[in-house]
Design a protein around this motif. Structure first.
Motif, PDB file in Angstrom:
ATOM      1  N   GLN A  13       0.955  -1.252  -0.003  1.00 19.30           N
ATOM      2  CA  GLN A  13      -0.042   0.026   0.076  1.00 19.30           C
ATOM      3  C   GLN A  13       0.917   1.203  -0.065  1.00 19.30           C
ATOM      4  O   GLN A  13       1.870   1.314   0.667  1.00 19.30           O
ATOM      5  CB  GLN A  13      -1.033   0.010   1.323  1.00 19.30           C
ATOM      6  CG  GLN A  13      -2.109  -0.880   1.074  1.00 19.30           C
ATOM      7  CD  GLN A  13      -3.272  -0.580   2.157  1.00 19.30           C
ATOM      8  OE1 GLN A  13      -3.401   0.503   2.675  1.00 19.30           O
ATOM      9  NE2 GLN A  13      -4.080  -1.499   2.473  1.00 19.30           N
ATOM     10  N   ARG A  14       0.411   2.044  -0.738  1.00 18.70           N
ATOM     11  CA  ARG A  14       1.197   3.403  -0.957  1.00 18.70           C
ATOM     12  C   ARG A  14       0.449   4.616  -0.253  1.00 18.70           C
ATOM     13  O   ARG A  14      -0.947   4.649  -0.461  1.00 18.70           O
ATOM     14  CB  ARG A  14       1.463   3.888  -2.289  1.00 18.70           C
ATOM     15  CG  ARG A  14       2.646   2.820  -3.099  1.00 18.70           C
ATOM     16  CD  ARG A  14       2.973   3.356  -4.376  1.00 18.70           C
ATOM     17  NE  ARG A  14       1.433   3.121  -5.358  1.00 18.70           N
ATOM     18  CZ  ARG A  14       1.400   1.936  -5.552  1.00 18.70           C
ATOM     19  NH1 ARG A  14       1.983   0.590  -5.583  1.00 18.70           N
ATOM     20  NH2 ARG A  14       0.234   1.610  -6.583  1.00 18.70           N
ATOM     21  N   VAL A  15       1.148   5.359   0.803  1.00 19.23           N
ATOM     22  CA  VAL A  15       0.352   6.474   1.325  1.00 19.23           C
ATOM     23  C   VAL A  15       1.128   7.474   1.104  1.00 19.23           C
ATOM     24  O   VAL A  15       2.235   7.681   1.241  1.00 19.23           O
ATOM     25  CB  VAL A  15       0.349   6.089   2.845  1.00 19.23           C
ATOM     26  CG1 VAL A  15      -0.351   7.157   3.573  1.00 19.23           C
ATOM     27  CG2 VAL A  15      -0.267   4.546   3.153  1.00 19.23           C
ATOM     28  N   GLY A  16       0.416   8.651   0.704  1.00 18.93           N
ATOM     29  CA  GLY A  16       0.930  10.066   0.595  1.00 18.93           C
ATOM     30  C   GLY A  16       0.806  10.889   1.810  1.00 18.93           C
ATOM     31  O   GLY A  16      -0.163  11.050   2.671  1.00 18.93           O
ATOM     32  N   PHE A  17       2.095  11.376   2.082  1.00 19.38           N
ATOM     33  CA  PHE A  17       2.188  12.194   3.333  1.00 19.38           C
ATOM     34  C   PHE A  17       2.582  13.692   2.994  1.00 19.38           C
ATOM     35  O   PHE A  17       3.320  13.867   2.414  1.00 19.38           O
ATOM     36  CB  PHE A  17       3.157  11.696   4.467  1.00 19.38           C
ATOM     37  CG  PHE A  17       2.762  10.289   4.924  1.00 19.38           C
ATOM     38  CD1 PHE A  17       2.101  10.462   6.135  1.00 19.38           C
ATOM     39  CD2 PHE A  17       3.335   9.066   4.338  1.00 19.38           C
ATOM     40  CE1 PHE A  17       1.609   8.969   6.857  1.00 19.38           C
ATOM     41  CE2 PHE A  17       3.104   7.934   5.028  1.00 19.38           C
ATOM     42  CZ  PHE A  17       2.185   7.962   6.234  1.00 19.38           C
ATOM     43  N   PHE A  18       1.889  14.505   3.802  1.00 18.77           N
ATOM     44  CA  PHE A  18       2.207  16.068   3.717  1.00 18.77           C
ATOM     45  C   PHE A  18       1.866  16.658   5.012  1.00 18.77           C
ATOM     46  O   PHE A  18       1.164  16.186   5.687  1.00 18.77           O
ATOM     47  CB  PHE A  18       1.570  16.561   2.473  1.00 18.77           C
ATOM     48  CG  PHE A  18       0.252  16.726   2.568  1.00 18.77           C
ATOM     49  CD1 PHE A  18      -0.359  17.944   2.382  1.00 18.77           C
ATOM     50  CD2 PHE A  18      -0.766  15.593   2.244  1.00 18.77           C
ATOM     51  CE1 PHE A  18      -1.974  18.012   2.672  1.00 18.77           C
ATOM     52  CE2 PHE A  18      -2.076  15.571   2.328  1.00 18.77           C
ATOM     53  CZ  PHE A  18      -2.735  16.650   2.406  1.00 18.77           C
ATOM     54  N   SER A  19       2.802  17.717   5.088  1.00 18.44           N
ATOM     55  CA  SER A  19       2.407  18.467   6.318  1.00 18.44           C
ATOM     56  C   SER A  19       2.723  20.081   6.382  1.00 18.44           C
ATOM     57  O   SER A  19       3.276  20.431   5.212  1.00 18.44           O
ATOM     58  CB  SER A  19       3.667  18.022   7.438  1.00 18.44           C
ATOM     59  OG  SER A  19       3.500  18.589   8.731  1.00 18.44           O
ATOM     60  N   PRO A 172      -4.232   1.614  10.820  1.00 17.92           N
ATOM     61  CA  PRO A 172      -3.931   0.097  10.438  1.00 17.92           C
ATOM     62  C   PRO A 172      -3.836   0.200   9.049  1.00 17.92           C
ATOM     63  O   PRO A 172      -4.929   0.654   8.300  1.00 17.92           O
ATOM     64  CB  PRO A 172      -5.101  -0.503  11.163  1.00 17.92           C
ATOM     65  CG  PRO A 172      -6.116   0.426  11.230  1.00 17.92           C
ATOM     66  CD  PRO A 172      -5.446   1.833  11.394  1.00 17.92           C
ATOM     67  N   LEU A 173      -3.119  -0.665   8.403  1.00 15.86           N
ATOM     68  CA  LEU A 173      -3.173  -0.778   6.867  1.00 15.86           C
ATOM     69  C   LEU A 173      -3.878  -2.076   6.497  1.00 15.86           C
ATOM     70  O   LEU A 173      -3.930  -3.180   7.293  1.00 15.86           O
ATOM     71  CB  LEU A 173      -1.980  -0.990   6.072  1.00 15.86           C
ATOM     72  CG  LEU A 173      -0.866   0.366   6.606  1.00 15.86           C
ATOM     73  CD1 LEU A 173       0.287   0.230   6.081  1.00 15.86           C
ATOM     74  CD2 LEU A 173      -1.770   1.544   5.794  1.00 15.86           C
ATOM     75  N   GLN A 174      -4.557  -2.229   5.488  1.00 14.38           N
ATOM     76  CA  GLN A 174      -5.159  -3.346   5.078  1.00 14.38           C
ATOM     77  C   GLN A 174      -4.515  -4.433   4.416  1.00 14.38           C
ATOM     78  O   GLN A 174      -4.765  -4.665   3.060  1.00 14.38           O
ATOM     79  CB  GLN A 174      -6.540  -2.952   3.978  1.00 14.38           C
ATOM     80  CG  GLN A 174      -7.345  -1.705   4.772  1.00 14.38           C
ATOM     81  CD  GLN A 174      -8.489  -1.304   3.657  1.00 14.38           C
ATOM     82  OE1 GLN A 174      -8.411  -1.832   2.608  1.00 14.38           O
ATOM     83  NE2 GLN A 174      -9.328  -0.323   4.356  1.00 14.38           N
ATOM     84  N   PHE A 175      -3.862  -5.065   5.082  1.00 15.07           N
ATOM     85  CA  PHE A 175      -3.061  -6.386   4.995  1.00 15.07           C
ATOM     86  C   PHE A 175      -3.861  -7.452   5.493  1.00 15.07           C
ATOM     87  O   PHE A 175      -4.244  -7.332   6.849  1.00 15.07           O
ATOM     88  CB  PHE A 175      -1.552  -6.447   5.270  1.00 15.07           C
ATOM     89  CG  PHE A 175      -0.957  -5.522   4.516  1.00 15.07           C
ATOM     90  CD1 PHE A 175      -0.584  -5.470   2.860  1.00 15.07           C
ATOM     91  CD2 PHE A 175      -0.310  -4.363   5.121  1.00 15.07           C
ATOM     92  CE1 PHE A 175      -0.206  -4.593   2.400  1.00 15.07           C
ATOM     93  CE2 PHE A 175       0.507  -3.449   4.411  1.00 15.07           C
ATOM     94  CZ  PHE A 175       0.643  -3.579   3.038  1.00 15.07           C
TER      95      PHE A 175
END
Length: 690
Positions: A13-19, A172-175
Motif C-alpha cells: 500500500q502506498r500512502v501520501g504524506f504531507f504537512s 492500520p493498513l489493510q493487509f
C-alpha cells in the motif's frame, strides 16, 4: 488494471504524506498542493494523510480579530443610525460583544473551510475517491484550536476528507493474515517546539515521549509532522523506523529547524519490515517562483515588461526607471492604468513603502508551478554500504554475498558505493583479544573484503551479461560489440577509505593498497575466464583494463552520469546522539549533491536544500557487522544492512529521491564461532549463485 497490478496492490500500500500547508499564512501556496498531488496521482496512492499544519493559527487569529473589530464597528454604526432615524419601538436591540464574536468566528471558520475545500485537490484511484485524512497539532504555533474546528467543517464540505484526530493518530493498513498488524502512527507537536540546530532532536524526542506514555505496541513506522525536514531513521538504533516530513509551504520563519519543502510517498510491503520512502522536493519551485510570473493577456507590452521586473523582487519607480527604456512618468502611468483595469496578476503598492510588488494573493492562490514530466528526469540508482569490517566474527558474510546481488538486480542498480572500513584491522590488539580471527593480518583482511565485493560484482555481471548476450550477440559478434557488452554488464564500484583502513599507515602501508590491486586483478581474471568458457573472441587486455579502471574507482569525489556530484566520506568521529548530526556537518563542509558517509554503524537518510546546489541527499550507511565487543560494552545497538537509493534530477538539480533500507532480520544474524567456520566460508564465498 492488469492482473500483475492487482496482485501487487494486495502486497503493498502506498500512502501520501504531507504537512504544514499553513493556510492563512503568507507562505501558503495552493500551487504547491496541486504540484504534490500530481505526484501522488502518478504514484497511485491508496490514501493521503496531512500530519499537522492544516492552518496557521496565529495568522488566522489576527484575521479573525480584524473581522471582529469590523463587525463591532458596523454594529455601533447601525445602532447610532437607528437612534437618529427610527422611533424607539422600531429599533433593534444592540448585539452583544459575545454574540458578535461567536457569529464572526463561525462565519470565518466556514469561509476558511470552504477555501481549503477548493484548494486541496481531489484524487481518484480505480474510479473511487482517494481518502485524505487530517491530523491537527494542538500546538498554538501550528493548528491549535483553529485547525481542529476548520478540519471538522472541511469534512462537511468534502466527504473524501476525514478529520482523524488531534495530536496523533494510528492507522492500520489493510493487509491480511499474518501481516494484518502493519500500521503507522502519525504524531504532531503538542506544544511550541524549541529551536534546534539538529534536525532530529525534536522528532526523536516526540517518539520517545510517546513510547514512554503508551501501553500499545510500537507501530511499524513513526511519522512526524510539522518539523519541516526530510529525515528517515531505520529500525535498529530505534525499535521502529522514523520518518520526518518536510513542510508544504513557503517557509517564512524557523520554529525548530525547518529547511525542506515537499511531500513523501511511503510504500508499505509485506516483503519487508522497512518501507520504501519517496520524497518529492518542491523547494526549487518556491525558491524560483518569481521566475514564473505569467504575462497578463490584456496588458500592453510595456506593462508586461514591468511585470517581468518583479521577478527580481519588489521594485520602486526609480528601480524600474533604471531597468526599463520607458520614462519615469510613463512607468507610473502604465502601473496606474494596469491597476484601474484590474488586470491580473494585480500590482499593489506596499504599505508604508515606495515599493510596488505582485499582490501576495497571487502567490498564495493563483500561481501555478510548472511541473516537468518524469520522462525528462535523469535517474541515478545506487546501493550504499559501509563498515564491512572483514575479519570480525559477527560480520554478516553470507548475507552480504548472497543478498546484495539479489537487491542490485531487483532494483536495477548500476552503482555500488562503499564508504570505508572494509577491514576490522589489527590495532588495539584485536587479534590477541580474539575479536579478529587468528592469522588475519591487514593484508589477508583486505583480500577477504575484496573477495566479498568481488562475489557481489561477478554475480551481477554473470546475470546481466547473459541477458545482454541472449538479446544482442547473434546480431553482432564483433570485438567492439563484446567490449560494449562487458562494459554495460559490469557494475560500477565507487569507494573510499575509512579509519580502520588507515590503520595500515602505522605499518608504513597505503590504506587498501592490497584491496585495490587484488579486487581489480580478480575482476579481470574472472571476466577473462567467463569469456574463454563462452568461446567469445579475445578481448584486448588494454580494453578490459580500460573498462575496469572506469568502473572500479577509488576516490572521495565522483561525477555521476547525470552530472550530479557524489562525495564519499568517513568522518573520524564517534557516534553522535542527534541522528543525522554527522550528515549535517558533512553537508556544511562538502559541496556534494549526494553524500554517502559511514563510521557510526547506524543508518540515516537525510535531505537538505541549499540555494547553490538545490536539494541534497545524504546517506549515512549502516554496518555489515551485527556488533563488536567495544559496542557491546557501550550498550550500543547497530543498524545492519545497506541503503538502496534512486535519485531523479533535471538540469543538474535533484527533484526526487527514494530510499529503502534493507538488512537481515535480527533473529537470522549469524556469528562465526571458530576459525574453521571462517575458512569454510572463504572457500565457499565465490561459488554461491544468485
Amino acid at each position: 488494471m492488469t492482473p500483475q497490478e492487482k496482485k501487487s496492490s494486495t502486497q503493498s500500500q502506498r500512502v501520501g504524506f504531507f504537512s504544514r500547508i499553513d493556510y492563512g499564512s503568507p507562505g501558503f501556496r495552493k500551487g504547491l498542493l496541486k504540484a504534490l498531488f500530481q505526484r501522488f496521482s502518478e504514484d497511485c496512492i491508496h490514501f493521503a494523510v496531512l500530519v499537522g499544519g492544516l492552518v496557521a493559527r496565529t495568522e488566522l487569529l489576527d484575521e479573525l480579530g480584524v473581522q471582529i473589530e469590523r463587525a463591532k464597528q458596523e454594529e455601533r454604526t447601525r445602532v447610532e443610525t437607528e437612534k437618529r432615524e427610527l422611533p424607539k419601538q422600531e429599533r433593534r436591540p444592540g448585539e452583544t460583544i459575545t454574540s458578535i464574536k461567536t457569529r464572526v468566528r463561525n462565519r470565518m471558520l466556514h469561509t476558511w473551510a470552504k477555501d481549503l475545500a477548493e484548494a486541496i485537490p481531489s484524487l481518484k484511484r480505480n474510479g473511487k475517491a482517494v481518502k485524505i485524512y487530517i491530523i491537527t497539532s494542538p500546538a498554538n504555533t501550528y493548528d491549535g484550536d483553529m485547525g481542529r474546528e476548520v478540519a471538522i467543517r472541511l469534512h462537511d464540505l468534502r466527504p473524501d476528507i476525514t478529520y482523524w484526530d488531534e495530536g496523533d493518530g494510528r492507522f492500520p493498513l489493510q493487509f491480511r493474515g499474518e501481516h494484518e498488524n502493519i500500521d503507522f502512527r502519525a504524531i504532531t507537536p503538542i506544544k511550541t517546539p524549541w529551536r534546534s540546530e539538529y534536525y532530529s532532536t525534536g522528532p526523536v524526542r516526540y517518539v520517545k515521549d510517546k513510547q514512554r506514555q503508551s501501553s500499545q505496541d510500537a507501530p511499524s513506522l513513526w511519522v512526524i509532522g510539522c518539523a519541516g525536514v526530510t529525515l528517515h531513521i531505520p529500525q535498529g538504533d530505534y525499535k521502529r523506523p522514523i520518518l520526518v516530513l518536510p513542510a508544504l509551504n513557503r517557509l517564512k520563519e524557523v520554529h525548530s529547524a525547518e529547511n525542506e519543502i515537499g511531500g513523501c510517498v511511503v510504500e508499505f510491503s509485506t516483503e519487508s519490515i522497512e518501507p520504501k520512502i519517496t520524497t518529492y522536493s518542491l523547494k526549487d519551485l518556491v525558491a524560483f517562483e518569481r521566475m514564473q510570473i505569467p504575462d497578463s493577456p490584456h496588458a500592453t507590452a510595456r506593462q508586461n515588461m514591468i511585470l517581468k521586473r518583479f521577478s527580481k523582487g519588489p521594485q520602486t519607480i526609480g528601480m524600474l526607471d533604471r531597468a526599463l527604456p520607458s520614462k519615469r512618468s510613463t512607468i507610473e502611468h502604465d502601473i496606474n492604468a494596469y491597476h484601474e483595469q484590474k488586470l491580473q496578476p494585480s500590482i499593489i503598492k506596499l504599505p508604508a513603502s515606495e515599493k510596488y510588488d505582485i499582490d501576495p494573493r497571487f502567490w498564495e492562490q493563483e500561481l501555478q508551478y510548472a511541473m516537468s514530466e518524469r520522462e525528462a528526469f535523469s535517474k541515478n540508482s545506487f546501493l550504499a554500504f559501509g563498515c564491512l569490517h572483514a575479519g570480525y566474527p559477527r560480520v554478516q558474510y553470507e548475507w552480504f554475498v548472497d543478498v546484495l546481488p539479489q537487491l542490485i538486480l531487483k532494483h536495477d542498480i548500476n552503482l555500488l558505493i562503499g564508504a570505508g572500513d572494509y577491514v576490522a584491522g589489527t590495532k588495539h590488539n584485536l587479534v590477541a583479544r580474539g575479536e579478529v580471527f587468528r592469522g588475519l593480518n591487514n593484508t589477508k583482511q583486505e583480500k577477504l573484503a575484496a573477495e566479498m565485493v568481488l562475489a557481489v560484482i561477478m554475480k551481477v555481471f554473470r546475470i546481466r551479461f547473459s541477458k545482454i548476450k541472449a538479446k544482442e550477440w547473434r546480431k553482432n559478434r564483433s570485438r567492439a560489440k563484446l567490449k560494449d557488452m562487458v562494459e554495460r554488464a559490469l557494475l560500477s564500484f565507487n569507494y573510499w577509505q575509512g579509519n580502520h583502513d588507515k590503520w595500515a599507515l602505522d605499518e608504513s602501508r597505503d590504506p587498501l593498497d592490497t584491496f585495490n590491486m587484488y579486487l581489480a586483478d580478480r575482476v579481470r581474471r574472472e571476466i577473462i575466464s567467463l569469456l574463454i568458457a563462452g568461446r567469445f573472441p579475445t578481448l584486448y587486455h588494454s580494453d578490459l583494463d580500460e573498462i575496469i579502471a572506469g568502473k572500479i574507482v577509488f576516490a572521495p569525489q565522483h561525477t555521476l552520469s547525470s552530472g550530479l556530484s557524489l562525495c564519499i566520506a568517513h568522518p573520524e568521529m564517534g557516534r553522535m546522539t542527534p541522528s543525522g548530526r554527522a550528515q549535517q556537518t558533512m553537508a556544511f563542509l562538502d559541496d556534494g549533491q549526494i553524500i554517502v558517509l559511514a563510521n557510526f554503524h547506524v543508518g540515516v537518510a537525510l535531505q537538505e536544500w541549499s540555494h547553490t546546489l538545490g536539494e541534497r541527499v545524504t546517506i549515512q550507511a549502516p554496518t555489515i557487522t551485527s556488533g563488536t565487543a567495544f559496542e557491546d560494552g557501550k550498550n550500543k545497538r547497530c543498524d545492519v544492512g545497506v541503503y538502496i537509493v534512486n535519485v531523479w534530477s533535471r538540469n543538474g538539480r535533484i527533484t526526487c529521491a527514494d530510499t529503502f533500507f534493507a538488512g537481515p532480520a535480527r533473529e537470522s544474524m549469524t556469528e562465526l564461532s571458530s576459525e574453521n567456520d571462517y575458512k569454510n566460508l572463504l572457500a565457499d564465498i565465490a561459488k554461491r549463485e544468485v
